[in-house]
Motif scaffolding. Structure first.
Motif, short mmCIF file in Angstrom:
data_model
loop_
_atom_site.label_atom_id
_atom_site.label_comp_id
_atom_site.label_asym_id
_atom_site.label_seq_id
_atom_site.Cartn_x
_atom_site.Cartn_y
_atom_site.Cartn_z
N GLN A 741 -54.39 49.08 29.67
CA GLN A 741 -54.31 47.62 29.63
C GLN A 741 -55.58 47.01 29.04
OE1 GLN A 741 -53.59 47.14 33.83
NE2 GLN A 741 -51.39 46.79 33.54
N THR A 745 -55.44 44.78 25.73
CA THR A 745 -55.88 43.39 25.86
C THR A 745 -57.00 43.06 24.90
OG1 THR A 745 -55.24 43.37 28.21
CG2 THR A 745 -56.79 41.67 27.47
N ARG A 748 -55.67 42.97 21.30
CA ARG A 748 -54.88 41.75 21.12
C ARG A 748 -55.80 40.53 20.94
NH1 ARG A 748 -50.15 42.53 25.74
NH2 ARG A 748 -48.58 43.50 24.35
N ARG A 749 -56.86 40.48 21.74
CA ARG A 749 -57.79 39.37 21.61
C ARG A 749 -58.42 39.36 20.22
NH1 ARG A 749 -62.63 38.42 21.03
NH2 ARG A 749 -63.16 40.62 21.10
#
Length: 882
Positions: A741, A745, A748-749
């Protein structure tokens, strides 16, 4: 998989593409009722769990306060039913004496008649007729909400059985000298023409007048101030403090009462505050509760000067005037005589109003029936002090003790025709006979029954046991008394809860009516303001149910329910809950389409992937958390836990991480399909008490079971080869997926910062050696839209995350120069904002004049600008060089 789950061999259960609550909720509820799921059997050997509904008024309709409270009760009882308890949620309605009589009198007025034209017996018949035709609207609305009440046991505070209970306890209290008749000051409504209880008085700040009046002459005069000048006609004394030297020479003398020709004594009384006003007060024993007590101490006469409609009865020029007309006339007359020392208008002060008709309440001396509450209140307080009854949250105990330990005798008579008529007869020679339910009423010439009825709170105070058949020792009384918990608002802690405690302990030989009192707050609008039609912010929950479904309304209310704390609510929150219901629906539909199943045992631990082990471990943690929150009445926390577990962990992570497994097929996919089925099964059962309709549809489709209403409440999930107390747990798998995760994450950021579209694919190389992430590469690439690094791959950005490195080639994904220009422009704007904020905060003259909230906003702007500068600078540095 639960004992009530009997999945058939249908290979791919289908759900409609869209969840439509209006098509589902009504038929589902009727099926639950028809199958008797909500009924309770007093002959059952299951442990009992009992909650009585706080009885809504027969005149009422469902408001948000009802919906809130019923959601909490329904959640508790649905869970206990699933846990194997013989669960009774006792329904019923209150006869609502004043409100119902007012409704029917308005109907009669349309016909040009009054209740007096009909007579008492015919009027009461008319009220029963109205109840049969129009009363109880709220029952149908409760069905809309999904209330799991035992409808076959529905009671009404005026039905035959409850009327017998009322008469029985009145007789017992009367015989034990705990009920008596006496003249006292009561709250009187000049419009409803009855005494009303404290809870039926609403206080608000009104603009009135404060008039200072000189009584007596010269050195022997005293100035008193009043907001109710009309009551001076009933003054029978002026009171001063015994140690007030200013008036010592007047104590024991008489002074002239203006406009009346009477002389009244000056008395010394400890009640008077010498520091307030002039230190002297007018004493009107028949029209003020404090004055009444002064009058009793000094043996003053009680002179009533207002009738039941608030009209002056004192002989003289003001006789026949309404109280407010008389107020102006009397002040005018006093002014003409030179008696007015000072006048203040407007003078804002707290004034009591009838909650039914908003008429200003008139304190009035009246012969009424009273309960001597001293010994009853002592027992009610001791039951909590001794631990027989727990109040939740505990900090509410002090408010409870503050009430019951200082309770005044309770006025129980009302000057109405609709209600339980006081069972006392008066004889021709002054006889007084109290009649029990098995006694014959006196007959013969001159015998008459008391014309008053009992306060509605008297009958509702018996609710926890009268609804079960008391005064008979019925099987239901033996099974379901005492109740398990009372769920109600803190606003009626004093008025209803205390009365149930007093009557329950008295009638049931010291056994309190419930083990726990769970208090909730009031529903307010999204700004924390009280909801009111006059404020224009009142909400009809049925409108929200029509628009978003009952589950959405229920989940919104439960998610705001912290013990004893008010609940703000807005329509956008209900929309969010509707979205949650849709998310549950769509995720379950996807799972079914991909073969999720509850058939067979879970595979042993060694056959499960880390993703499977992670979600099962987290599932067991959530089961334990939800149970703990239920036991502590933490509805907001349990709802929030379920929301984030279902949406974030199950739907957004587990389902997404498993997609590549499903596509690959094979034993791993079969194991994940069984795990997904288990997780959905348990999650839907955990959610069911709060959102019953959508979970019923999904659970029965998933499992083939009869109904989730009668399914087993989830316990710890066990996995062969990895049994542990509290069910399967795998901390290593949890850490591993947390790392996945973290990587997803962070990438993606970065993608978002670089302006990439969510679905835009880019080449990437994942360096995962030395980590546990290799098994998840396919899933991570799928989630991040990352293509394999082919020929000509040239890393333009490298992201080190959690021991891994993700190298991306953005050269063909974005217009680097255009992006550089955009970011440079954004950086300049951020630096300008920083310079402006820094300049203002460095300006001593500005800081000296500006309000603190303005300065705080500038500090926030400065912090945001500095953060933007750091972020944009990093984005510029990450762009490929030309």
């Amino acid at each position: 998989m639960t004992e009530n789950t009997q999945q058939s061999n249908h290979s791919a259960p289908e759900l409609p593409t869209q969840y439509t609550p209006a098509e589902v909720e009504g038929p589902l509820y009727e099926r639950w009722v028809e199958r008797g799921y909500f009924e309770a059997d007093e002959k059952s050997d299951k442990p009992p769990y009992t909650i009585v509904i706080p009885p809504p008024n027969v005149t009422g309709s469902l408001h948000l306060g009802h919906a809130f409270e019923h959601t909490l009760i329904d959640a508790l009882t649905r869970r206990k039913r699933m846990q194997g308890y013989e669960t009774l949620w006792q329904p019923g309605m209150d006869h609502a004496g004043i409100a119902t009589q007012n409704v029917v009198e308005r109907e009669l007025a349309k016909e040009g008649v009054s209740r007096h034209d009909l007579g008492r017996e015919a009027f009461v018949e008319r009220v029963w007729q109205w109840k049969g035709e129009s009363g109880g609207q709220i029952s149908g609305q409760m069905r809309r909400l999904g209330d799991g009440v035992a409808w076959s046991r529905e009671r009404f505070t005026m039905d035959e059985g409850l009327s017998k209970a009322v008469q029985t306890i009145f007789k017992r209290l009367y015989d034990d000298e705990l009920i008596y008749r006496a003249e006292r000051i009561i709250n009187w409504c000049p419009r409803c023409l009855t005494a009303i209880s404290d809870i039926e008085v609403e206080y608000q700040d009104d603009d009135g007048e404060l008039v200072s009046i000189r009584y007596g002459e010269g050195e022997n005069s005293i100035v008193v101030a009043t907001t109710r000048a009309e009551t001076m006609l009933g003054d029978t004394a002026v009171a001063v403090h015994p140690e007030d030297g200013r008036y010592a020479h007047l104590v024991g003398t008489e002074i002239e009462l203006p406009l009346t020709g009477r002389r009244i004594p000056v008395v010394a009384d400890e009640h008077v505050d010498p520091e307030f006003g002039t230190g002297a007060v007018k004493v009107t024993p028949a029209h003020d509760p404090n004055d009444f007590e002064i009058g009793r101490r000094h043996d003053l006469p009680n002179l009533a000067v207002l009738d039941e409609r608030g009209v002056i009865t004192a002989h003289g020029p003001f006789q026949g005037l309404d109280r407010f007309e008389a107020r102006s006339a009397i002040v005018g007359a006093l002014r003409a005589e030179g008696r007015i020392v000072a006048e203040k208008r407007p003078y804002t002060h707290s004034v009591g109003h009838c909650s039914r008709c908003k008429t200003t309440i008139e304190p009035r001396l009246s012969m009424q029936w009273w309960v001597k509450v001293g010994p009853l209140a002592q027992a009610a307080g001791d039951a909590v002090r001794d631990g027989k009854v727990a109040i939740h949250p505990k900090e509410m105990e002090s408010r409870y003790f503050g009430w019951v330990d200082n309770l005044h005798d309770w006025c129980i008579s009302r000057q109405l025709w609709w209600g339980h008529r006081i069972p006392v007869w008066y004889g021709p020679n002054g006889e007084v006979v109290c009649v029990g339910p098995d006694d014959e009423a006196p007959t013969g010439e001159g015998w008459t029954q008391d014309t008053d009825v009992l306060d509605t709170w008297f009958s509702s105070g018996l609710w926890p046991f009268s609804t079960l058949g008391w005064p008979e020792q019925t099987p239901s009384v033996e099974k379901f008394y005492p109740n398990s918990v009372l769920v109600t608002g803190y606003d009626i802690l004093f008025f209803w809860v205390a009365r149930m405690m007093m009557f329950g302990l008295y009638a049931m030989d010291g056994t309190p009516p419930f083990h726990t009192i769970a208090l909730h707050g009031m529903v307010r609008d999204q700004f924390g303001k009280k909801m009111s039609k006059s404020f224009g912010n009142a909400v009809n929950p049925l409108d929200w149910m029509d628009a978003y479904g009952s589950d959405a309304v229920r989940f919104t209310l439960a998610r705001g329910a912290n013990p004893g704390v008010d609940v703000p609510i807005g329509e956008d929150w209900v929309q969010g809950s509707r979205n949650f219901a849709n998310k549950i629906w769509n995720a379950t539909r996807f799972a079914l389409m991909n073969g999720a199943t509850v058939e067979g045992e879970l595979p042993p631990a060694e056959q499960l992937s880390a993703t499977d082990r992670w979600i099962l471990s987290r599932l067991n943690s959530v089961v334990a958390e939800v149970d703990a929150y239920y036991d502590d009445y933490q509805f907001a926390k349990l709802s929030d836990t379920l929301f984030h577990f279902a949406w974030d962990e199950v739907f957004d992570w587990y389902v997404e991480l498993s997609k590549t497994t499903f596509m690959a097929g094979g034993p791993a996919a079969e194991a994940s399909r069984r795990v997904l089925g288990e997780v959905l099964d348990v999650t839907l059962r955990l959610l069911h008490p709060i959102v019953p309709f959508v979970t019923e549809t999904l659970w029965t489709t998933l499992t083939g079971g009869e109904s989730v209403v009668i399914a087993d409440w989830p316990k710890a999930v066990l996995v062969a080869g990895a049994d542990a107390p509290g069910g399967f747990r795998d901390a290593a798998a949890e850490r591993e997926i947390e790392t996945v995760q973290q990587v997803v994450t962070e990438v993606r950021r970065f993608r978002s910062d670089q302006g990439l579209q969510p679905g835009q694919k880019v080449p990437a190389r994942l360096e995962l050696s030395g980590t546990a992430l290799a098994a998840h590469e396919a899933a991570m690439r799928s989630l991040l839209r990352l293509q394999p690094a082919g020929e000509g791959f040239s890393a333009t950005a490298s992201l080190p995350v959690a021991g891994a490195t993700v190298a991306l080639d953005l050269s063909g994904a974005i217009d680097v120069e255009a992006e550089r220009k955009r970011l440079t422009k954004d950086l300049a704007a951020a630096e300008k904002e920083k310079a402006q904020a820094t300049g203002k905060l460095g300006n001593e003259a500005f800081l000296a004049k500006a309000p603190e909230q303005v300065v705080d906003k500038i500090r926030v702007r400065l912090a945001a600008a500095e953060a933007d500068i750091v972020r944009i600078t990093a984005q510029l540095a990450a762009l490929p060089q030309a």
